[in-house]
Scaffold this active site. Structure first.
Site, short mmCIF file in Angstrom:
data_model
loop_
_atom_site.label_atom_id
_atom_site.label_comp_id
_atom_site.label_asym_id
_atom_site.label_seq_id
_atom_site.Cartn_x
_atom_site.Cartn_y
_atom_site.Cartn_z
N ASP A 79 -2.06 5.25 1.10
CA ASP A 79 -3.34 4.61 1.37
C ASP A 79 -4.09 4.43 0.06
O ASP A 79 -4.31 5.40 -0.68
CB ASP A 79 -4.17 5.46 2.33
CG ASP A 79 -3.60 5.47 3.75
OD1 ASP A 79 -2.56 4.81 3.96
OD2 ASP A 79 -4.19 6.12 4.62
N ASP A 96 -4.43 -0.03 16.86
CA ASP A 96 -5.03 1.30 16.93
C ASP A 96 -5.62 1.45 18.32
O ASP A 96 -6.27 0.52 18.82
CB ASP A 96 -6.15 1.44 15.90
CG ASP A 96 -5.67 1.16 14.48
OD1 ASP A 96 -4.47 1.36 14.22
OD2 ASP A 96 -6.49 0.74 13.65
#
Length: 246
Positions: free
Chosen positions: A8, A130
């Protein structure tokens, strides 16, 4: 089943967020390219990159780092998410050697974009969904919708996406274990691969996912666990290979 390290990217560094909160980050390295090389040396066969700044800005911010990682590992399949909102961005990443781009929030807000991109870049589009309690969340998890995640995933399957990256956001970055049941339900409802994300903590989670991998779970993304050493990446991939007879 592939174990896929997550890198990330925020402000040029490798970080992890807790439950998607930009202000709640842990910096693991100032050199993401070196991090990528480390995971390759540990046996990674695919990388999951996320441009966190890009996800919030709506356009790539750490794109140069992504391109540097792809250049350093030309034979390594790489998938990138975060700020993928136009065909020009997708083309630039594919030209740089990235294999797949992951469309997230824009896929939910503008489903027609996914269909168009699948037609323009066949075989290179993944959708990241998500969900919390079976409902789709968007905008860096800030907004939980009334949309059923399985219904939306099926629509994207029909559009021609290569895979679904599924994150259970109540567990991501919290080291609470994978929501195996929800992931299996999604995988069983479709024929394209599902990549599980969120909540992998240790070898038990790898074992639990491998037990249901034949339901259509092709990989599992792991982040905080491999950075905080609750899971040894090489051991995890070796266990997965052993259990799947690879």
């Amino acid at each position: 089943m592939l174990l896929i390290p997550a890198i990330d990217l925020k402000d040029g560094k490798c970080v992890r967020l807790k439950q998607g909160r930009m202000e709640d980050d842990t910096v693991f390295s100032e050199d993401p390219v070196a991090v990528a090389s480390h995971w390759v040396e540990r046996g990674a066969r695919r990388l999951h990159l996320v441009d966190l700044n890009g996800a919030f800005a709506g356009e790539p911010v750490n794109g140069d780092i992504v391109k540097a990682i792809a250049k350093a590992h030309p034979d390594l399949p790489i998938q990138i998410g975060g700020g993928i909102r136009s065909p020009e961005i997708i083309q630039a990443y594919l030209d740089a050697g990235v294999q797949w781009v992951i469309i997230g929030t824009k896929a939910v807000n503008e489903p027609a974009f996914v269909k168009a991109m699948c037609e323009q870049f066949p075989g290179h589009i993944i959708v990241g969904l998500d969900a919390k309690d079976g409902k789709v969340a968007t905008d860096g998890w800030a907004n939980v919708t009334d949309v059923d995640v399985i219904d939306l995933a099926k629509q994207f399957e029909n559009d021609g996406v290569s895979a679904i990256v599924y994150t259970d956001i109540s567990r991501d970055g919290m080291l609470q274990g994978v929501n195996v049941d929800a992931t299996v339900r999604l995988a069983q409802s479709m024929s394209i691969p599902v990549i599980a994300s969120g909540g992998i903590t240790n070898l038990d989670d790898v074992r639990n996912l491998c037990a249901v991998a034949d339901q259509g779970i092709s990989g599992a993304i792991t982040g905080r666990a491999i950075y905080e050493n609750t899971l040894d990446f090489a051991d995890g991939q070796a266990l997965s290979d052993e259990l799947s007879g690879a």
